[in-house]
Design a protein around this motif. Structure first.
Motif, PDB file in Angstrom:
ATOM      1  N   PRO A 705       0.834  -1.217   0.000  1.00  0.00           N
ATOM      2  CA  PRO A 705       0.000   0.000   0.000  1.00  0.00           C
ATOM      3  C   PRO A 705       0.863   1.258   0.000  1.00  0.00           C
ATOM      4  CG  PRO A 705       0.046  -0.962   2.175  1.00  0.00           C
ATOM      5  CD  PRO A 705       0.803  -1.911   1.290  1.00  0.00           C
ATOM      6  N   GLY A 706       0.261   2.337  -0.395  1.00  0.00           N
ATOM      7  CA  GLY A 706       0.966   3.614  -0.355  1.00  0.00           C
ATOM      8  C   GLY A 706       1.066   4.150   1.069  1.00  0.00           C
ATOM      9  N   GLN A 707       1.549   5.384   1.152  1.00  0.00           N
ATOM     10  CA  GLN A 707       1.737   5.985   2.486  1.00  0.00           C
ATOM     11  C   GLN A 707       0.406   6.169   3.191  1.00  0.00           C
ATOM     12  OE1 GLN A 707       3.751   9.738   2.338  1.00  0.00           O
ATOM     13  NE2 GLN A 707       3.933   9.935   4.571  1.00  0.00           N
ATOM     14  N   ARG A 711      -0.949   4.160   6.666  1.00  0.00           N
ATOM     15  CA  ARG A 711      -1.468   4.794   7.888  1.00  0.00           C
ATOM     16  C   ARG A 711      -2.818   4.204   8.269  1.00  0.00           C
ATOM     17  NH1 ARG A 711       0.147   9.716   5.398  1.00  0.00           N
ATOM     18  NH2 ARG A 711      -2.063  10.244   5.103  1.00  0.00           N
ATOM     19  N   TYR A 712      -3.637   3.902   7.260  1.00  0.00           N
ATOM     20  CA  TYR A 712      -4.954   3.312   7.545  1.00  0.00           C
ATOM     21  C   TYR A 712      -4.805   1.915   8.149  1.00  0.00           C
ATOM     22  CZ  TYR A 712      -9.534   1.238   6.660  1.00  0.00           C
ATOM     23  OH  TYR A 712     -10.725   0.584   6.798  1.00  0.00           O
ATOM     24  N   LEU A 713      -3.903   1.106   7.623  1.00  0.00           N
ATOM     25  CA  LEU A 713      -3.699  -0.235   8.171  1.00  0.00           C
ATOM     26  C   LEU A 713      -3.130  -0.181   9.578  1.00  0.00           C
ATOM     27  CD1 LEU A 713      -2.262  -2.077   5.023  1.00  0.00           C
ATOM     28  CD2 LEU A 713      -4.577  -2.186   5.933  1.00  0.00           C
TER      29      LEU A 713
END
Length: 717
Positions: A705-707, A711-713
């Motif tokens: 995933p991206g940045q 952060r969401y994970l």
């Protein structure tokens, strides 16, 4: 109406002269057309042009000769012979139809017919046009034959007489294959112009090849076999070889340009096929009073079987471990064509030593006419069984039951048999109908017992059926199966009649029930009894109840009343078979040990699975895959080198799993010799695609995933 023969001869002669004149005028044009067709289209063009020209010439000739009819003859005679006094038409009238002065005039004319017989009424020759036509034809034909070809080569005859030089290398001008199949096939000898052939295994192939000009040496190259030298016979080169397996070859000659590989496919002789014609099944039961048995077999082969076959006969006697065998063979002579032949014989059961409890087993052994190694095939074995209980004491025939091996009919087959029996009610009544219904009832009982084993039931006392009472499981108490809606509770035999399962002992001291209760008698394994979930187990229990109801009606000769219960059992069996889950035997858990040192520390190193490694293609398949990519038509693809030597070695090593290795090897050779051939490269790439082994599918992980996604994970954790 009659005519004077001397006069009608003038008409025939005039027509013949007209036909010959037309042929003399038109034949030069036909020859010119044939020469032009030969120059443009070869021999076929010359033949077609000549046939069409001659047909047109014949039509014109017939049209020109039509004008010389009787009317023309009468006019010509009147004009050329004054003594006929313009009365020539009277000579062609019937004498009975004229009278008076007309008859007198006719008689006068008949006396002057000799004057007309000496005259020549044929039309003259078209001398000048004929001479012009033939002169023009000679000039045109010479121009057509002497006009130079596009490659500057002379005619085939002149080229064949001139020896090959560096300036004039030999060229393959013609080739024919003469295929001589083996004698046992019965196939005729055939010839073809195609260099690729499909021949029976063991055929002799003869090559007849023409070159222009003639080379010093010539031969046939076989990549995996010894070469064949061609022998010159005049202007033709010949050679021969026995083709016993598929092979590739090419024609070679001194100075000849590299030729493409050609293919010879050897079709192997198939083994004979033996089929049982009578009886229809391989297991037959002896009928009362039967003294002979006539089995019939049919043998077929692509090229024919030998008329004489061998019948193996085996007689078994005894039962249990005291079984003896007596074997012998006998020759049989077939009837019919060699490609499809029938063999049969009548066996005397008493002479073969048959007795109650014995089996008579026959098997046909046939041989085809392949040479030198014949194919010998053993057909299916057929068993004639004499059950031990077939001969019963007098008065006990009604109690006899034919026993066959434990072949179970499905519930659907039981329904089909019952419906067929109902359809035969008009022709089958009385005891035969009840007996047939009872046989279906026996099949229903055997199927019920088979499914009852999954419910933990035991066999019934008489061996004829099994109960369908749902036994207690780990999560439900014991309860008898309730009657279905179609049938009241039947007086069915219980799996263990007379056994009590109450908590307090019942019966006399020392009885079977007390002993079993005391020692904890159980009908089934507790884990096996809980194999199915309660819903599935209930459906199977109701199916067994429906089977019992169907069996009860069938044994009483009422198949119509048995069909609803049989259909209900089939639907319940389907429901049980489509269960979504089952309870397996309980086993202990084998969880990984807990690392108490890392609890509540937040460390995640080593607990996340690594990315699975992508399966790599084996090195052998990598060669073919690289060649397939290099053959792709894209900018810069032509600069990619092709490892054709390694690719050819890969085909040789993996020929067993490649669909058509010969075609692939021929395509590799063509691309090696003709690198600029675009169609050849496309064909090689298509064949490589079918030869590549598909890699096993492997699970792939999601992309990182991206940045923002990271952060969401992290927030979710």
């Amino acid at each position: 109406m009659t005519a004077v023969p001397a006069l009608t001869g003038h008409q025939t002669a005039a027509r013949l002269r007209a036909n010959l004149d037309t042929v003399a005028l038109g034949l030069p044009a036909v020859l010119v057309a044939a020469a032009l067709g030969w120059r443009l289209l070869g021999t076929t063009g010359a033949v077609v042009a000549a046939v069409l020209g001659l047909a047109a010439l014949a039509a014109v000739s017939v049209w020109r000769a039509r004008r010389y009819d009787r009317r023309w003859l009468i006019g010509a005679l009147d004009a050329r012979i004054p003594r006929f006094e313009d009365s020539t038409a009277l000579l062609f009238r019937d004498r009975a139809s004229v009278s008076g002065l007309t008859a007198l005039q006719r008689d006068r004319l008949e006396s002057r017919v000799h004057e007309a017989a000496a005259m020549d009424l044929r039309p003259g020759w078209s001398g000048r046009p004929i001479a012009i036509a033939w002169g023009a034809a000679v000039v045109l034909i010479a121009a057509i034959l002497l006009w130079p070809t596009s490659n500057g080569a002379d005619s085939q005859t002149a080229a064949a007489a001139r020896p090959a030089t560096a300036a004039h290398p030999p060229v393959l001008t013609g080739a024919r294959l003469r295929i001589i199949p083996p004698a046992y096939t019965g196939l005729p000898v055939r010839e073809q112009t195609a260099l690729d052939a499909r021949v029976p295994e063991g055929s002799r192939v003869e090559w007849m090849i023409d070159f222009a000009p003639q080379p010093s040496t010539a031969g046939l190259e076989f990549p995996e076999n010894s070469p064949v030298s061609l022998v010159r016979d005049g202007t033709r080169w010949t050679g021969a070889r026995i083709v016993d397996r598929p092979m590739l070859y090419r024609i070679e000659a001194a100075g000849l340009a590299q030729q493409r590989l050609n293919r010879l496919d050897a079709v192997a002789d198939a083994e004979p096929v033996v089929r049982l014609v009578d009886p229809e099944s391989q297991l037959v039961q002896l009928t009362p009073g039967q003294t002979t048995w006539t089995p019939v077999f049919e043998a077929s082969d692509d090229y024919g079987v030998i008329e004489t076959a061998t019948l193996k006969i085996t007689v078994t006697k005894g039962d249990g471990e005291n079984i003896t065998f007596e074997q012998r063979t006998m020759p049989l002579r077939g009837q019919g064509s060699s490609k499809r032949m029938r063999f049969s014989t009548t066996l005397n059961l008493a002479r073969e030593g048959m007795a109650a409890g014995s089996d008579l087993i026959v098997q046909l052994v046939v041989t085809d006419n392949r040479n030198p190694e014949r194919h010998t095939v053993e057909g299916p074995s057929v068993i004639l069984r004499w059950p031990a209980n077939l001969e019963m004491a007098e008065g006990l025939d009604g109690m006899a039951m034919r026993v066959l091996p434990a072949y179970f009919a499905s519930q659907r087959q039981i329904i089909i048999n019952a419906e067929a029996l109902i359809a035969r009610r008009r022709t089958l009544t009385g005891d035969p109908f009840i007996d047939a219904s009872n046989v279906i009832g026996e099949e229903q009982a055997a199927l019920r017992l088979r499914y009852g084993q999954f419910m933990g039931e035991e066999a019934e006392g008489g061996g004829s059926g099994g109960g369908s009472i749902a036994l207690p499981t780990a999560d439900e108490p014991a309860r008898p199966a309730l009657p279905t809606a179609d049938a009241p509770a039947p007086a069915r035999p219980a799996a263990h009649e007379g056994e009590a399962h109450a908590d307090t002992p019942g019966g006399a001291m020392g009885s079977e029930v007390d002993v079993l209760h005391e020692f904890g008698h159980a009908h089934d394994d507790r884990d096996v009894a809980t194999l199915f979930e309660p819903r599935t187990r209930g459906a199977l229990a109701r199916a067994l109840d429906a089977m019992w109801a169907s069996e009860r009606e069938l044994r009483q000769g009422r198949p119509e009343q048995a069909l609803p219960h049989a259909h209900e059992a089939l639907e319940l069996l389907k429901e049980a078979q489509q269960a979504t889950r089952i309870f397996l035997r309980r086993v202990g858990s084998d969880l990984p040990p807990v690392d108490f040192a890392r609890r509540l520390t937040g460390e995640r190193e080593g607990i996340v699975a690594r990315d699975p490694e992508r399966p790599e293609r084996p090195a052998a398949d990598a060669v073919a895959a690289d060649a397939w990519r290099a053959l792709e038509e894209r900018p810069g693809a032509s600069s990619t080198p092709l490892a054709l030597g390694a690719l050819d070695a890969w085909v040789r090593q993996n020929g067993g799993r490649i669909p058509d290795p010969l075609a692939l090897r021929a395509a590799i050779d063509t691309v090696r010799n003709e690198p600029a051939c675009l169609d050849c490269r496309r064909r090689l790439r298509a064949l490589l695609w079918t030869a590549l082994q598909r890699p096993a599918p492997a699970p792939g992980r999601r992309d990182a995933p991206g940045q923002r996604g990271q952060r969401y994970l992290d927030a979710l954790r």
